[in-house]
Write a protein that holds these residues in place. Structure first.
Motif, PDB file in Angstrom:
ATOM      1  N   ASP A 105     -12.249  33.715 121.458  1.00 14.29           N
ATOM      2  CA  ASP A 105     -13.429  33.304 120.777  1.00 14.29           C
ATOM      3  C   ASP A 105     -14.118  32.176 121.502  1.00 14.29           C
ATOM      4  O   ASP A 105     -13.146  31.067 121.746  1.00 14.29           O
ATOM      5  N   ALA A 106     -15.167  32.139 121.695  1.00 16.09           N
ATOM      6  CA  ALA A 106     -15.951  30.875 122.399  1.00 16.09           C
ATOM      7  C   ALA A 106     -15.672  29.973 121.350  1.00 16.09           C
ATOM      8  O   ALA A 106     -15.732  28.541 121.800  1.00 16.09           O
ATOM      9  N   ASP A 107     -15.779  30.172 120.193  1.00 18.90           N
ATOM     10  CA  ASP A 107     -15.678  28.923 119.174  1.00 18.90           C
ATOM     11  C   ASP A 107     -14.247  28.665 118.831  1.00 18.90           C
ATOM     12  O   ASP A 107     -13.485  29.461 118.528  1.00 18.90           O
ATOM     13  N   TYR A 108     -13.906  27.478 119.314  1.00 15.92           N
ATOM     14  CA  TYR A 108     -12.545  26.859 119.092  1.00 15.92           C
ATOM     15  C   TYR A 108     -11.848  27.105 117.878  1.00 15.92           C
ATOM     16  O   TYR A 108     -10.774  26.719 117.758  1.00 15.92           O
ATOM     17  N   THR A 109     -12.852  26.979 116.951  1.00 17.65           N
ATOM     18  CA  THR A 109     -12.187  27.036 115.207  1.00 17.65           C
ATOM     19  C   THR A 109     -11.962  28.552 114.969  1.00 17.65           C
ATOM     20  O   THR A 109     -11.103  28.432 113.740  1.00 17.65           O
ATOM     21  N   VAL A 110     -12.059  29.424 115.686  1.00 17.95           N
ATOM     22  CA  VAL A 110     -11.760  30.807 115.447  1.00 17.95           C
ATOM     23  C   VAL A 110     -10.702  31.181 116.161  1.00 17.95           C
ATOM     24  O   VAL A 110     -10.602  31.254 117.210  1.00 17.95           O
ATOM     25  N   ARG A 111      -9.735  31.485 115.442  1.00 19.04           N
ATOM     26  CA  ARG A 111      -8.513  31.673 116.113  1.00 19.04           C
ATOM     27  C   ARG A 111      -8.032  33.534 115.585  1.00 19.04           C
ATOM     28  O   ARG A 111      -8.421  33.931 114.665  1.00 19.04           O
ATOM     29  N   ALA A 112      -6.937  33.829 116.465  1.00 21.16           N
ATOM     30  CA  ALA A 112      -6.318  35.217 116.039  1.00 21.16           C
ATOM     31  C   ALA A 112      -5.962  35.359 114.667  1.00 21.16           C
ATOM     32  O   ALA A 112      -5.253  34.065 114.613  1.00 21.16           O
ATOM     33  N   GLU A 113      -5.890  36.050 113.979  1.00 20.12           N
ATOM     34  CA  GLU A 113      -5.350  36.263 112.625  1.00 20.12           C
ATOM     35  C   GLU A 113      -3.962  36.511 112.848  1.00 20.12           C
ATOM     36  O   GLU A 113      -3.481  37.500 113.553  1.00 20.12           O
ATOM     37  N   PRO A 114      -2.911  35.959 111.971  1.00 20.25           N
ATOM     38  CA  PRO A 114      -1.735  36.199 112.342  1.00 20.25           C
ATOM     39  C   PRO A 114      -1.199  37.585 111.886  1.00 20.25           C
ATOM     40  O   PRO A 114      -0.357  38.117 112.770  1.00 20.25           O
ATOM     41  N   GLN A 115      -1.973  38.059 111.008  1.00 19.41           N
ATOM     42  CA  GLN A 115      -1.351  39.488 110.479  1.00 19.41           C
ATOM     43  C   GLN A 115      -1.899  40.587 111.861  1.00 19.41           C
ATOM     44  O   GLN A 115      -1.305  41.664 111.983  1.00 19.41           O
ATOM     45  N   ALA A 116      -3.113  40.093 112.519  1.00 20.33           N
ATOM     46  CA  ALA A 116      -3.338  40.863 113.622  1.00 20.33           C
ATOM     47  C   ALA A 116      -2.316  40.763 114.822  1.00 20.33           C
ATOM     48  O   ALA A 116      -2.158  41.919 115.516  1.00 20.33           O
ATOM     49  N   ILE A 117      -1.756  39.590 115.104  1.00 18.07           N
ATOM     50  CA  ILE A 117      -0.751  39.532 116.070  1.00 18.07           C
ATOM     51  C   ILE A 117       0.506  40.273 115.746  1.00 18.07           C
ATOM     52  O   ILE A 117       1.009  41.042 116.495  1.00 18.07           O
ATOM     53  N   LEU A 118       0.960  40.476 114.377  1.00 16.38           N
ATOM     54  CA  LEU A 118       1.864  40.904 113.769  1.00 16.38           C
ATOM     55  C   LEU A 118       1.877  42.325 114.351  1.00 16.38           C
ATOM     56  O   LEU A 118       2.813  43.168 114.397  1.00 16.38           O
ATOM     57  N   ALA A 119       0.613  43.056 113.692  1.00 12.22           N
ATOM     58  CA  ALA A 119       0.348  44.511 114.157  1.00 12.22           C
ATOM     59  C   ALA A 119       0.503  44.773 115.399  1.00 12.22           C
ATOM     60  O   ALA A 119       0.978  45.936 115.774  1.00 12.22           O
ATOM     61  N   ALA A 120      -0.003  43.944 116.180  1.00  9.26           N
ATOM     62  CA  ALA A 120      -0.091  44.214 117.668  1.00  9.26           C
ATOM     63  C   ALA A 120       1.332  44.340 118.070  1.00  9.26           C
ATOM     64  O   ALA A 120       1.830  45.322 118.908  1.00  9.26           O
ATOM     65  N   LEU A 121       2.329  43.431 117.533  1.00 13.26           N
ATOM     66  CA  LEU A 121       3.884  43.393 118.021  1.00 13.26           C
ATOM     67  C   LEU A 121       4.490  44.908 117.552  1.00 13.26           C
ATOM     68  O   LEU A 121       5.187  45.387 118.232  1.00 13.26           O
ATOM     69  N   LYS A 122       4.194  45.076 116.226  1.00  9.46           N
ATOM     70  CA  LYS A 122       4.771  46.538 115.722  1.00  9.46           C
ATOM     71  C   LYS A 122       4.402  47.526 116.396  1.00  9.46           C
ATOM     72  O   LYS A 122       4.950  48.646 116.557  1.00  9.46           O
ATOM     73  N   ASN A 123       3.010  47.467 116.886  1.00  7.19           N
ATOM     74  CA  ASN A 123       2.468  48.554 117.841  1.00  7.19           C
ATOM     75  C   ASN A 123       3.298  48.975 119.150  1.00  7.19           C
ATOM     76  O   ASN A 123       2.935  49.840 119.845  1.00  7.19           O
ATOM     77  N   LEU A 124       3.971  47.865 119.509  1.00  3.87           N
ATOM     78  CA  LEU A 124       4.550  47.948 120.859  1.00  3.87           C
ATOM     79  C   LEU A 124       5.823  48.697 120.892  1.00  3.87           C
ATOM     80  O   LEU A 124       6.162  49.401 121.812  1.00  3.87           O
ATOM     81  N   LYS A 125       6.520  49.210 119.620  1.00  2.00           N
ATOM     82  CA  LYS A 125       7.454  50.115 119.526  1.00  2.00           C
ATOM     83  C   LYS A 125       7.211  51.290 119.718  1.00  2.00           C
ATOM     84  O   LYS A 125       6.194  51.971 119.821  1.00  2.00           O
TER      85      LYS A 125
END
Length: 125
Positions: A105-125
């Motif tokens: 995101d161009a806005d440095y205050t907007v970051r990836a949601e931790p739960q979205a990161i975890l969901a992406a990790l779980k999808n790797l399986k």
């Protein structure tokens, strides 16, 4: 960083590793890690070498660069006078080196949601 720190146990449970990159010099990135009591590595990307490979580095305007240098001495922190910074990007990269999740995101205050990161990790399986 604190939100990521909170999900470290869940990241590790997925047999994953979290690292952060910063254009700060190594001594400064170590201070960031220690100051925030982080249990993951904060690595120095001096001169934004990796950030440039990912296409996420931008140049500050002269006015913003002057403000950052007056406020916290950006050039000293990063060890150069490029006045460049990376956008705050988040990637989940699989064991084959393929990006499976990306957030930017161009806005440095907007970051990836931790739960979205975890969901992406779980999808790797």
């Amino acid at each position: 960083m604190h939100a990521l720190q909170e999900i470290i146990p869940e990241i590790k449970s997925q047999n994953a590793t979290l690292i952060a990159l910063t254009p700060e010099l190594p001594d400064n990135s170590l201070s960031t890690s220690e100051k925030n009591q982080l249990e993951f590595d904060v690595l120095s990307d001096v001169h934004n070498t990796i950030g440039k490979e990912f296409g996420v580095v931008y140049s500050l305007t002269e006015e913003v660069a002057a403000s950052y240098n007056a406020g916290f001495d950006l050039n000293k922190f990063n060890g150069d006078t490029s006045n460049e910074l990376p956008l705050a990007a988040t990637y989940v990269i699989d064991t084959n080196g393929v990006i499976q999740y990306a957030f930017l995101d161009a806005d440095y205050t907007v970051r990836a949601e931790p739960q979205a990161i975890l969901a992406a990790l779980k999808n790797l399986k």
